[in-house]
Design a protein around this motif. Structure first.
Motif, short mmCIF file in Angstrom:
data_model
loop_
_atom_site.label_atom_id
_atom_site.label_comp_id
_atom_site.label_asym_id
_atom_site.label_seq_id
_atom_site.Cartn_x
_atom_site.Cartn_y
_atom_site.Cartn_z
N GLU A 46 -1.94 -1.65 9.76
CA GLU A 46 -1.56 -2.86 9.02
C GLU A 46 -0.53 -3.61 9.85
N ARG A 47 -0.73 -4.89 10.02
CA ARG A 47 0.16 -5.65 10.90
C ARG A 47 1.56 -5.83 10.34
N ARG A 48 1.72 -5.82 9.03
CA ARG A 48 3.07 -5.97 8.46
C ARG A 48 3.33 -4.84 7.48
N ARG A 49 3.25 -5.14 6.18
CA ARG A 49 3.48 -4.14 5.13
C ARG A 49 2.19 -3.89 4.36
N ILE A 50 2.12 -2.77 3.68
CA ILE A 50 0.99 -2.50 2.81
C ILE A 50 0.86 -3.66 1.83
N TRP B 53 -1.18 -9.81 -0.46
CA TRP B 53 -0.83 -9.97 -1.87
C TRP B 53 0.62 -10.43 -2.00
N ARG B 54 1.48 -9.95 -1.14
CA ARG B 54 2.91 -10.24 -1.25
C ARG B 54 3.27 -11.65 -0.81
N SER B 55 2.72 -12.09 0.33
CA SER B 55 3.24 -13.33 0.92
C SER B 55 2.20 -14.40 1.21
N GLU B 56 0.93 -14.11 1.01
CA GLU B 56 -0.09 -15.09 1.38
C GLU B 56 -0.96 -15.50 0.19
N ARG B 57 -0.41 -15.42 -1.00
CA ARG B 57 -1.13 -15.80 -2.21
C ARG B 57 -0.24 -16.65 -3.10
N TRP B 58 -0.86 -17.33 -4.06
CA TRP B 58 -0.10 -18.14 -5.00
C TRP B 58 0.82 -17.27 -5.85
N ASP B 59 1.95 -17.81 -6.23
CA ASP B 59 2.88 -17.06 -7.07
C ASP B 59 2.27 -16.66 -8.41
N VAL C 89 -3.10 -5.92 -19.89
CA VAL C 89 -2.38 -6.94 -19.13
C VAL C 89 -3.00 -7.07 -17.74
N PHE C 90 -3.08 -8.29 -17.24
CA PHE C 90 -3.53 -8.55 -15.87
C PHE C 90 -2.28 -8.51 -14.99
N PRO C 91 -2.09 -7.45 -14.20
CA PRO C 91 -0.86 -7.30 -13.43
C PRO C 91 -0.64 -8.46 -12.44
N PRO C 92 0.60 -8.93 -12.33
CA PRO C 92 0.91 -9.98 -11.35
C PRO C 92 0.85 -9.45 -9.92
N LYS C 93 0.79 -10.36 -8.98
CA LYS C 93 0.60 -9.99 -7.58
C LYS C 93 1.66 -9.04 -7.05
N GLU C 94 2.92 -9.24 -7.42
CA GLU C 94 3.98 -8.36 -6.92
C GLU C 94 3.77 -6.93 -7.40
N ARG C 95 3.33 -6.79 -8.66
CA ARG C 95 3.10 -5.46 -9.21
C ARG C 95 1.87 -4.82 -8.56
N MET C 96 0.87 -5.61 -8.26
CA MET C 96 -0.32 -5.08 -7.58
C MET C 96 0.05 -4.58 -6.18
N ALA C 97 0.84 -5.35 -5.45
CA ALA C 97 1.25 -4.93 -4.11
C ALA C 97 2.02 -3.62 -4.17
N GLN C 98 2.93 -3.51 -5.13
CA GLN C 98 3.69 -2.26 -5.27
C GLN C 98 2.77 -1.10 -5.66
N TYR C 99 1.78 -1.39 -6.49
CA TYR C 99 0.82 -0.38 -6.91
C TYR C 99 0.05 0.15 -5.70
N ARG D 290 -0.05 3.00 9.33
CA ARG D 290 0.91 2.58 10.36
C ARG D 290 1.13 1.09 10.18
N THR D 291 2.38 0.68 9.94
CA THR D 291 2.68 -0.72 9.66
C THR D 291 3.52 -1.35 10.75
N CYS D 292 3.68 -2.67 10.64
CA CYS D 292 4.47 -3.48 11.58
C CYS D 292 3.98 -3.30 13.01
N LEU D 293 2.71 -3.59 13.21
CA LEU D 293 2.08 -3.32 14.49
C LEU D 293 1.66 -4.59 15.22
N LEU D 294 1.63 -4.49 16.50
CA LEU D 294 1.06 -5.51 17.37
C LEU D 294 -0.10 -4.85 18.10
N TYR D 295 -1.29 -5.42 18.00
CA TYR D 295 -2.47 -4.84 18.61
C TYR D 295 -2.76 -5.53 19.93
N THR D 296 -3.05 -4.74 20.94
CA THR D 296 -3.52 -5.28 22.20
C THR D 296 -4.65 -4.39 22.70
#
Length: 113
Positions: free
Chosen positions: A35-39, A43-49, A74-84, A97-103
């Motif tokens: 994963e290039r950043r976080r799990i 869902w965390r940073s590239e979707r509508w609030d 309840v339909f869980p909000p995006k932040e809760r889904m990411a944590q799940y 493995r997170t926070c990666l740069l692929y070459t």
């Protein structure tokens, strides 16, 4: 820097990547999830609030892990889904493995992380 070798890579630690890791692990297939950043970063940073899961909590969950703080209808909000997704990866002890740069080095056809 340590070197890990595997024959099976899962690209992305979102919903599908974590689910694939679960299935590979259950079959005894060694693998690594990259994963290039976080799990669940998308869902965390590239979707509508206002984004929520596609279905209610009783339906949109992985086997063996219920939402402990969300009602079943309840339909869980995006932040809760990411944590799940992150909680589920921890529960599985998924090899993420997170926070990666692929070459890629074409000379030896290997992936450098």
């Amino acid at each position: 820097m340590s070197i890990e070798k595997t024959n099976t890579l899962v690209i992305g630690a979102g919903q599908a990547g974590i689910a694939m890791s679960e299935h590979l692990g259950a079959m005894g297939i060694a693998h690594i999830v990259l994963e290039r950043r976080r799990i669940a970063e998308r869902w965390r940073s590239e979707r509508w609030d206002s984004l929520v899961a596609n279905g209610p909590a009783w339906h949109d969950r992985f086997p063996g892990l219920k939402f402990d703080d969300v009602g079943p209808d309840v339909f869980p909000p995006k932040e809760r889904m990411a944590q799940y997704f992150e909680d589920y990866a921890k529960m599985l002890n998924a090899p993420v493995r997170t926070c990666l740069l692929y070459t890629s080095d074409a000379a030896d056809d290997s992936l450098r992380v």
